[in-house]
Design a protein around this motif. Structure first.
Motif, PDB file in Angstrom:
ATOM      1  N   PHE A 184      35.897  47.119  40.242  1.00 35.43           N
ATOM      2  CA  PHE A 184      35.400  48.160  39.350  1.00 35.43           C
ATOM      3  C   PHE A 184      34.256  48.946  39.970  1.00 35.43           C
ATOM      4  CE2 PHE A 184      32.404  44.775  38.851  1.00 35.43           C
ATOM      5  CZ  PHE A 184      31.205  45.387  38.590  1.00 35.43           C
ATOM      6  N   TYR A 185      33.449  48.296  40.805  1.00 38.71           N
ATOM      7  CA  TYR A 185      32.216  48.941  41.222  1.00 38.71           C
ATOM      8  C   TYR A 185      32.428  50.017  42.271  1.00 38.71           C
ATOM      9  CZ  TYR A 185      27.149  49.032  41.342  1.00 38.71           C
ATOM     10  OH  TYR A 185      25.848  49.407  41.210  1.00 38.71           O
TER      11      TYR A 185
ATOM     12  N   PHE B 155      37.808  51.533  37.264  1.00 40.44           N
ATOM     13  CA  PHE B 155      37.137  51.147  36.036  1.00 40.44           C
ATOM     14  C   PHE B 155      38.094  51.089  34.871  1.00 40.44           C
ATOM     15  CE2 PHE B 155      37.293  55.451  34.522  1.00 40.44           C
ATOM     16  CZ  PHE B 155      37.083  56.238  35.625  1.00 40.44           C
ATOM     17  N   SER B 156      39.381  51.206  35.122  1.00 38.80           N
ATOM     18  CA  SER B 156      40.373  51.057  34.061  1.00 38.80           C
ATOM     19  C   SER B 156      41.711  50.771  34.709  1.00 38.80           C
ATOM     20  CB  SER B 156      40.466  52.333  33.213  1.00 38.80           C
ATOM     21  OG  SER B 156      41.473  52.197  32.245  1.00 38.80           O
TER      22      SER B 156
ATOM     23  N   ARG C 287      27.673  45.757  33.832  1.00 34.42           N
ATOM     24  CA  ARG C 287      28.476  44.910  32.937  1.00 34.42           C
ATOM     25  C   ARG C 287      29.528  45.731  32.201  1.00 34.42           C
ATOM     26  NH1 ARG C 287      26.707  39.229  31.086  1.00 34.42           N
ATOM     27  NH2 ARG C 287      24.993  38.782  32.511  1.00 34.42           N
ATOM     28  N   LEU C 288      29.145  46.919  31.780  1.00 32.55           N
ATOM     29  CA  LEU C 288      30.115  47.789  31.121  1.00 32.55           C
ATOM     30  C   LEU C 288      31.262  48.148  32.056  1.00 32.55           C
ATOM     31  CD1 LEU C 288      27.726  50.209  29.191  1.00 32.55           C
ATOM     32  CD2 LEU C 288      29.248  48.519  28.165  1.00 32.55           C
ATOM     33  N   LEU C 289      30.927  48.425  33.321  1.00 35.24           N
ATOM     34  CA  LEU C 289      31.953  48.746  34.300  1.00 35.24           C
ATOM     35  C   LEU C 289      32.890  47.563  34.517  1.00 35.24           C
ATOM     36  CD1 LEU C 289      29.898  50.737  36.950  1.00 35.24           C
ATOM     37  CD2 LEU C 289      31.673  51.645  35.458  1.00 35.24           C
ATOM     38  N   THR C 290      32.348  46.358  34.481  1.00 31.65           N
ATOM     39  CA  THR C 290      33.186  45.166  34.619  1.00 31.65           C
ATOM     40  C   THR C 290      34.209  45.100  33.500  1.00 31.65           C
ATOM     41  OG1 THR C 290      31.335  43.977  35.632  1.00 31.65           O
ATOM     42  CG2 THR C 290      33.159  42.655  34.800  1.00 31.65           C
ATOM     43  N   GLU C 291      33.766  45.369  32.274  1.00 33.81           N
ATOM     44  CA  GLU C 291      34.686  45.317  31.140  1.00 33.81           C
ATOM     45  C   GLU C 291      35.722  46.430  31.224  1.00 33.81           C
ATOM     46  OE1 GLU C 291      34.745  42.829  29.339  1.00 33.81           O
ATOM     47  OE2 GLU C 291      32.791  41.919  29.716  1.00 33.81           O
TER      48      GLU C 291
ATOM     49  N   GLU D  89      24.836  46.867  17.198  1.00 35.27           N
ATOM     50  CA  GLU D  89      26.011  46.797  18.067  1.00 35.27           C
ATOM     51  C   GLU D  89      26.494  48.199  18.429  1.00 35.27           C
ATOM     52  OE1 GLU D  89      29.130  44.241  16.661  1.00 35.27           O
ATOM     53  OE2 GLU D  89      30.683  45.495  17.599  1.00 35.27           O
ATOM     54  N   TRP D  90      26.735  48.429  19.714  1.00 37.00           N
ATOM     55  CA  TRP D  90      27.274  49.698  20.197  1.00 37.00           C
ATOM     56  C   TRP D  90      28.744  49.586  20.585  1.00 37.00           C
ATOM     57  CZ3 TRP D  90      22.760  51.166  24.036  1.00 37.00           C
ATOM     58  CH2 TRP D  90      21.653  51.578  23.284  1.00 37.00           C
ATOM     59  N   ALA D  91      29.107  48.454  21.167  1.00 38.05           N
ATOM     60  CA  ALA D  91      30.488  48.279  21.620  1.00 38.05           C
ATOM     61  C   ALA D  91      30.816  46.802  21.674  1.00 38.05           C
ATOM     62  CB  ALA D  91      30.706  48.919  22.985  1.00 38.05           C
ATOM     63  N   ARG D  92      32.076  46.492  21.374  1.00 36.76           N
ATOM     64  CA  ARG D  92      32.560  45.119  21.425  1.00 36.76           C
ATOM     65  C   ARG D  92      33.822  45.079  22.265  1.00 36.76           C
ATOM     66  NH1 ARG D  92      32.939  41.061  16.384  1.00 36.76           N
ATOM     67  NH2 ARG D  92      30.922  42.084  16.117  1.00 36.76           N
ATOM     68  N   THR D  93      33.889  44.123  23.183  1.00 38.32           N
ATOM     69  CA  THR D  93      35.040  44.053  24.071  1.00 38.32           C
ATOM     70  C   THR D  93      36.204  43.331  23.399  1.00 38.32           C
ATOM     71  OG1 THR D  93      34.394  41.938  25.068  1.00 38.32           O
ATOM     72  CG2 THR D  93      33.491  43.949  26.048  1.00 38.32           C
ATOM     73  N   GLN D  94      37.339  43.495  23.999  1.00 39.56           N
ATOM     74  CA  GLN D  94      38.529  42.799  23.517  1.00 39.56           C
ATOM     75  C   GLN D  94      38.367  41.295  23.749  1.00 39.56           C
ATOM     76  OE1 GLN D  94      42.205  44.493  24.907  1.00 39.56           O
ATOM     77  NE2 GLN D  94      43.216  42.497  24.953  1.00 39.56           N
ATOM     78  N   THR D  95      38.859  40.483  22.823  1.00 50.15           N
ATOM     79  CA  THR D  95      38.757  39.036  22.950  1.00 50.15           C
ATOM     80  C   THR D  95      39.681  38.536  24.054  1.00 50.15           C
ATOM     81  OG1 THR D  95      38.236  38.813  20.601  1.00 50.15           O
ATOM     82  CG2 THR D  95      38.975  36.836  21.740  1.00 50.15           C
ATOM     83  N   ARG D  96      39.108  37.727  24.957  1.00 47.84           N
ATOM     84  CA  ARG D  96      39.872  37.157  26.061  1.00 47.84           C
ATOM     85  C   ARG D  96      39.936  35.649  25.916  1.00 47.84           C
ATOM     86  NH1 ARG D  96      40.475  40.426  30.448  1.00 47.84           N
ATOM     87  NH2 ARG D  96      40.589  38.660  31.860  1.00 47.84           N
ATOM     88  N   GLY D  97      40.941  35.044  26.541  1.00 42.61           N
ATOM     89  CA  GLY D  97      41.104  33.598  26.466  1.00 42.61           C
ATOM     90  C   GLY D  97      41.113  32.964  27.844  1.00 42.61           C
ATOM     91  N   GLY D  98      41.005  31.649  27.875  1.00 40.69           N
ATOM     92  CA  GLY D  98      41.036  30.928  29.131  1.00 40.69           C
ATOM     93  C   GLY D  98      40.962  29.437  28.880  1.00 40.69           C
ATOM     94  N   ILE D  99      40.762  28.683  29.944  1.00 42.65           N
ATOM     95  CA  ILE D  99      40.647  27.229  29.863  1.00 42.65           C
ATOM     96  C   ILE D  99      39.322  26.822  30.476  1.00 42.65           C
ATOM     97  CG2 ILE D  99      41.597  25.015  30.585  1.00 42.65           C
ATOM     98  CD1 ILE D  99      44.336  26.281  30.622  1.00 42.65           C
ATOM     99  N   GLU D 100      38.562  26.050  29.724  1.00 40.10           N
ATOM    100  CA  GLU D 100      37.258  25.591  30.177  1.00 40.10           C
ATOM    101  C   GLU D 100      37.342  24.099  30.471  1.00 40.10           C
ATOM    102  OE1 GLU D 100      33.493  25.153  27.587  1.00 40.10           O
ATOM    103  OE2 GLU D 100      33.351  27.126  28.493  1.00 40.10           O
TER     104      GLU D 100
END
Length: 293
Positions: free
Chosen positions: A285-286, A290-291, A113-117, A49-60
């Protein structure tokens, strides 16, 4: 006269007194409903593992609406493949996070993908740079970096000296310095966003959903943005100008993106995006942001 329904009523009453037979649930069903989802065991299969994103929530939306949480993990395997893994869980079921998918990515996909995060604010800028350096260690990334406090002071002085702007407020996230302001006449709301180029910047590639045209600075069709260009031109050695036009909306909002070289006190290349405040949300982001923090 005899009641013709008496015999039928007695039979029905007898049936009602017999307790209903309940079918025992199958053991497989019980195990499926009660057993928690497997926890994150990515370290057991050679994944680093190099990086882990913040946990996000939603409704599925499934048979019903389920609240879920998810996070992504970026890294590599023993063969050097770049991977992204998504983990999710449903808190209402009190189950642990389980692996949703694991995908091998090319470097371009990995970077995207990193840029998206980064755009979501779920990945820190320092983590992004660390992942890019590990994924492509031969790339010279000296041009990338966070804006220091001294850099912020220089950019603030530049904005304060621009008398064509008023009612200025400033935001600084470490990787982006923003000036929110109004034009001196007409109170047109403008944003100026400053950042350094990334090791692999979208500026060098085609941008999905955004039309990118390299133009002459004197072709800028907004008086106030033209004024900002003139002040940059007085200070910097060279400036390139792109008109970015959103292809996602009927109005086709546009922004100007300047690449200023040899900005006094900063050196290197500085990217400055300038446009109406409400237009920034149409450029993801693209191209620019990017922040968002």
């Amino acid at each position: 006269m005899k009641n013709p329904f008496k015999k039928w009523n007695k039979k029905r009453q007898a049936e009602e007194t017999i307790p209903p037979v309940t079918e025992e649930p199958k053991s497989e069903q019980i195990a499926e409903e009660s057993a928690p989802l497997p926890a994150d065991k990515s370290g057991d299969d050679g994944f680093t593992e190099w990086a882990r994103t913040q946990t996000r929530g939603g409704i599925e939306r499934r048979e019903r609406n389920d609240i879920f949480e998810a996070y992504s993990v970026f890294g590599t395997d023993t063969e050097g493949n770049l991977l992204v893994r998504l983990y999710h869980r449903y808190p209402e079921h009190e189950k642990e996070f389980s692996l949703s998918y694991s995908r091998k990515l090319s470097f371009e996909e990995f970077n995207r993908r990193l840029l998206t995060e980064l755009d979501r604010g779920d990945l820190k800028f320092s983590k992004y740079l660390s992942c890019i350096e590990k994924a492509h260690p031969d790339k010279n990334s000296e041009a990338a970096g966070e804006l220091s406090e001294s850099d912020e002071a220089i950019l603030r002085d530049f904005c304060e000296a621009a008398d064509i702007l008023q009612n200025k407020t400033y935001l600084h996230s470490g990787s982006v310095f923003r000036c929110e302001c109004e034009s001196a006449v007409g109170a047109e709301r403008l944003n100026l966003w400053f950042r350094r180029p990334l090791p692999y910047d979208a500026l060098d590639e085609e941008i999905g959903g955004v039309k990118k045209d390299l133009i002459d600075g004197f072709d800028i069709d907004n008086l106030w943005i033209m004024g900002i260009f003139n002040r940059l031109r007085e200070r910097c050695g060279k400036i390139q100008v792109w008109r970015l036009t959103s292809e996602w909306t009927i109005e086709q909002e546009s922004l100007c993106l300047f690449a200023a070289q040899e900005f006094p006190g900063l050196g290197g290349i500085l990217l400055i995006a300038v446009g109406e405040a409400d237009s920034f949300k149409h450029f993801g982001f693209y191209s620019l942001d990017f922040s968002k923090k």
